[in-house]
Write an enzyme that holds these catalytic residues in place. Structure first.
Site, mmCIF file in Angstrom:
data_model
loop_
_atom_site.group_PDB
_atom_site.id
_atom_site.type_symbol
_atom_site.label_atom_id
_atom_site.label_comp_id
_atom_site.label_asym_id
_atom_site.label_seq_id
_atom_site.Cartn_x
_atom_site.Cartn_y
_atom_site.Cartn_z
ATOM 1 N N TYR A 29 0.796 -1.231 0.000
ATOM 2 C CA TYR A 29 0.000 0.000 0.000
ATOM 3 C C TYR A 29 0.829 1.282 0.000
ATOM 4 O O TYR A 29 0.317 2.334 0.368
ATOM 5 C CB TYR A 29 -0.949 0.000 1.201
ATOM 6 C CG TYR A 29 -1.877 -1.185 1.233
ATOM 7 C CD1 TYR A 29 -2.638 -1.512 0.109
ATOM 8 C CD2 TYR A 29 -1.985 -1.993 2.355
ATOM 9 C CE1 TYR A 29 -3.483 -2.613 0.119
ATOM 10 C CE2 TYR A 29 -2.836 -3.086 2.372
ATOM 11 C CZ TYR A 29 -3.577 -3.402 1.253
ATOM 12 O OH TYR A 29 -4.411 -4.487 1.260
ATOM 13 N N SER A 103 -4.073 -6.180 8.046
ATOM 14 C CA SER A 103 -4.764 -6.601 6.832
ATOM 15 C C SER A 103 -3.823 -7.432 5.940
ATOM 16 O O SER A 103 -3.279 -8.425 6.399
ATOM 17 C CB SER A 103 -5.333 -5.380 6.105
ATOM 18 O OG SER A 103 -6.262 -5.761 5.120
ATOM 19 N N TYR A 104 -3.595 -7.031 4.686
ATOM 20 C CA TYR A 104 -2.682 -7.806 3.836
ATOM 21 C C TYR A 104 -1.278 -7.830 4.431
ATOM 22 O O TYR A 104 -0.517 -8.783 4.214
ATOM 23 C CB TYR A 104 -2.644 -7.210 2.430
ATOM 24 C CG TYR A 104 -1.897 -8.075 1.424
ATOM 25 C CD1 TYR A 104 -2.563 -9.050 0.693
ATOM 26 C CD2 TYR A 104 -0.528 -7.929 1.217
ATOM 27 C CE1 TYR A 104 -1.888 -9.848 -0.228
ATOM 28 C CE2 TYR A 104 0.152 -8.722 0.303
ATOM 29 C CZ TYR A 104 -0.533 -9.681 -0.413
ATOM 30 O OH TYR A 104 0.144 -10.484 -1.311
ATOM 31 N N TRP A 151 -11.771 -3.808 -2.406
ATOM 32 C CA TRP A 151 -10.319 -3.933 -2.243
ATOM 33 C C TRP A 151 -9.622 -3.707 -3.582
ATOM 34 O O TRP A 151 -8.616 -2.990 -3.659
ATOM 35 C CB TRP A 151 -9.998 -5.318 -1.689
ATOM 36 C CG TRP A 151 -8.560 -5.544 -1.304
ATOM 37 C CD1 TRP A 151 -7.697 -4.646 -0.741
ATOM 38 C CD2 TRP A 151 -7.817 -6.764 -1.454
ATOM 39 N NE1 TRP A 151 -6.470 -5.235 -0.520
ATOM 40 C CE2 TRP A 151 -6.524 -6.530 -0.949
ATOM 41 C CE3 TRP A 151 -8.135 -8.024 -1.948
ATOM 42 C CZ2 TRP A 151 -5.531 -7.524 -0.936
ATOM 43 C CZ3 TRP A 151 -7.157 -9.013 -1.923
ATOM 44 C CH2 TRP A 151 -5.877 -8.762 -1.432
ATOM 45 N N ASP A 239 -14.639 -6.586 12.586
ATOM 46 C CA ASP A 239 -13.708 -6.719 11.464
ATOM 47 C C ASP A 239 -14.084 -7.918 10.606
ATOM 48 O O ASP A 239 -14.424 -8.988 11.123
ATOM 49 C CB ASP A 239 -12.277 -6.883 11.987
ATOM 50 C CG ASP A 239 -11.284 -7.084 10.862
ATOM 51 O OD1 ASP A 239 -11.421 -6.419 9.821
ATOM 52 O OD2 ASP A 239 -10.372 -7.919 11.015
ATOM 53 N N HIS A 274 -12.857 -3.009 10.102
ATOM 54 C CA HIS A 274 -11.683 -2.917 9.241
ATOM 55 C C HIS A 274 -11.478 -1.468 8.801
ATOM 56 O O HIS A 274 -12.361 -0.856 8.209
ATOM 57 C CB HIS A 274 -11.833 -3.822 8.019
ATOM 58 C CG HIS A 274 -10.528 -4.287 7.480
ATOM 59 N ND1 HIS A 274 -9.829 -5.325 8.033
ATOM 60 C CD2 HIS A 274 -9.767 -3.838 6.440
ATOM 61 C CE1 HIS A 274 -8.708 -5.512 7.361
ATOM 62 N NE2 HIS A 274 -8.639 -4.618 6.398
#
Length: 555
Positions: A29, A103-104, A151, A239, A274
């Protein structure tokens, strides 16, 4: 990397002599974004430097400053291991590496840990899951449509398009979808050439709607037994990935490679969704203490990493849990808390929900139409308004409960308060006139004024009721289903009531089920079939299991 691709990183060094332990964040990101690299993950780099750590923030393969092609999850185990090995060769690293992020960025940690690289001492996966089929791309066999498309539109596709040869048509499409993301969610069928052109990996995700070898190849939960790492697992009750966070904590507590690692797993769960770690969630506010800033996640991370680096036990509880309803933090020896008791609640033909006696056998019926699905109303969603939890968390259910395709069953006012702590599960006895359908359920709390607010919900796609390959229903045949609604820590006061909703859609959080054996990703309105749904109640029928703690733990 071992294949020659060069990944770029920013390296922050503390103002002190000699090698130091390294905190590593591997992210897709943009490492240059302080919002993504610090704010969202809850760790301030300057404070980490002051605590004596070096900090390395790396763009993952194919993203921003790094070379290569981005294919989600595919390279993270190898690239993570290669990065840790590279760090061990640097003169600023003392041979100890700790990974963190949300997250990722949590996925990059778990996949790296699955390769068991030398020198990786601990991970701190936040708001992430344990595998990339269940609760990431699908849940209960239903595609998490809202998450997958948002996403791609908001995070994955924009920098990918910037790296390609100019494509005016795709650029215009992406601009349009960013301006109105609801349009992407309304597209039927969901598999469309223009969306797959934006994100080629979407083709694979839609081509594998069941948990098969494609997902097994990128499933870090299969490697818990190889992971010799301490873990700080951070999640949120609202989440989208909460179930996976709890599985990571539980899986490493039970199966990590060494006894030392198994004993060094810690859990923090706040009332968060989230992208939003504040006290404001959905329609309500959980108070000042609910904000992650009040908890000070940076301090929590640094105590955890400093203790592991020093060879001592972190000054942290094994589980630090926020109980909604009471809106207070509680320190527990484990999750779920000890002495929690599963209680069975029966559904009755008169629309009541009762603890204990089930009543006479009966049926409840409704009509489900894919062309008019039940709309999403809160829960663990990933929909527009993400950063302010506009469409996630506890939301008013009046509009949902007024529909004639939603069954509503309500308890009497509680004589004493209840502390719910753990996973809520619906054991559903039901039949459908269709070859396939979804079963959805939501537990709500009804206050003294009659306002019903969602607590937790789940979904199960009937064709995957046995796991593995899709198997059609026999129309009209009674089937038994286990439908997990998810886990909560919530206090319901005396005088309030519990309510259960049962339906067959939750859109656009999940994709439409055509209620035929057509591929949902390919289905159009011509494939849609109206289903007549029957739920069996009373003795031997559907019942809800709610875990009850004897008392609210000391705060």
């Amino acid at each position: 990397m071992s294949d020659g691709v060069r990944l770029r990183a920013d390296i922050w060094l503390p103002d002190r002599d000699g090698p130091v332990p390294v905190l590593l964040e591997r992210m897709p990101y943009d490492k240059s974004s302080s919002f993504m690299a610090q704010h969202i993950v809850g760790l301030e780099i300057v404070r980490a430097l002051d605590a004596g750590f070096a900090v390395v923030v790396q763009d993952t393969r194919g993203r921003y400053a790094s070379e290569g092609d981005f294919d989600p999850f595919t390279h993270e185990a190898t690239d993570g291991g290669d990065t840790v090995a590279w760090l061990l060769e640097q003169d600023f690293c003392n041979g100890e590496v700790f990974m963190y992020g949300a997250s990722y960025i949590g996925a990059t940690q778990l996949l790296a840990a699955s390769a068991a690289p030398k020198g990786l001492r601990a991970i701190a996966p936040q708001l992430t899951t344990s595998d990339y089929y269940e609760s990431w791309t699908y849940r209960g066999g239903a595609l998490q449509l809202g998450f997958v498309l948002l996403w791609i539109i908001e995070s994955l596709a924009p920098p990918d398009l910037d790296r390609r040869a100019p494509d005016e048509a795709l650029g215009a499409l992406l601009a349009e979808l960013n301006e109105n993301p609801w349009r992407a969610l309304d597209l039927v069928p969901s598999r469309r050439a223009e969306l797959e052109a934006l994100a080629p990996y979407l083709r694979d995700w839609l081509a594998h709607p069941s948990r098969d070898g494609f997902w097994a190849a990128i499933d870090p939960s299969r490697a818990f037994g190889r992971m010799d790492v301490a873990g700080l697992h951070i999640g949120g009750w609202h989440d989208i990935f909460l179930d996976g966070t709890l599985r990571n904590y539980r899986g490493l507590t039970e199966h990590a490679a060494t006894e030392e690692a198994r004993g060094r797993q810690y859990l923090v769960v706040g009332p968060w969704s989230h992208g939003n770690l504040s006290g404001w969630q959905g329609d309500g506010w959980h108070g000042y203490d609910a904000d992650s800033g009040a908890l000070d996640l940076t301090a929590t991370h640094l105590e955890f990493f400093s203790a592991i680096a020093a060879g001592r036990e972190p000054d942290l509880p094994k589980a630090r849990i926020f109980f909604t309803g009471a809106d207070t933090w509680h320190d527990l020896p484990s999750w779920p808390p000890p002495d929690t008791t599963p209680t069975s609640w029966a559904l009755r033909a008169d629309g009541s929900l009762t603890q204990g006696a089930a009543g006479e056998q009966a049926t409840l019926t409704y009509r489900s139409d894919p062309a008019n699905p039940v709309p999403t109303a809160g829960g663990a969603t990933f929909l527009p308004g993400l950063l302010v939890a506009r469409n996630s968390g506890p939301k008013d259910q009046a509009a949902i409960e007024a529909r004639d395709d939603v069954l509503v069953l309500t308890s009497a006012p509680l004589e004493t308060g209840l502390t719910i702590a753990g996973e809520v599960v619906l054991h559903l006895e039901a039949a459908s006139s269709a070859e396939d359908c979804d079963w959805t359920a939501r537990l709500t709390e009804v206050d003294a004024a009659g306002r019903s607010v969602g607590l937790v919900d789940g979904i199960l796609r009937a064709r995957y009721r046995h796991g593995g390959d899709a198997v059609a229903l026999v129309p009209g045949r009674r089937e038994s289903y286990r439908l997990p609604l998810g886990s909560i820590a919530h206090v319901v006061p005396a005088g309030h009531r519990l309510r259960l909703q049962i339906a067959s859609s939750n859109y656009p959080r999940f994709d439409r089920n055509p209620q035929a054996m057509a591929d949902p990703a390919e289905a159009t309105g011509d494939d849609f079939v109206v289903a007549h749904q029957t739920v069996f109640v009373g003795v031997g029928g559907t019942h809800l299991v709610i875990p009850i703690a004897p008392d609210l733990p000391e705060g």
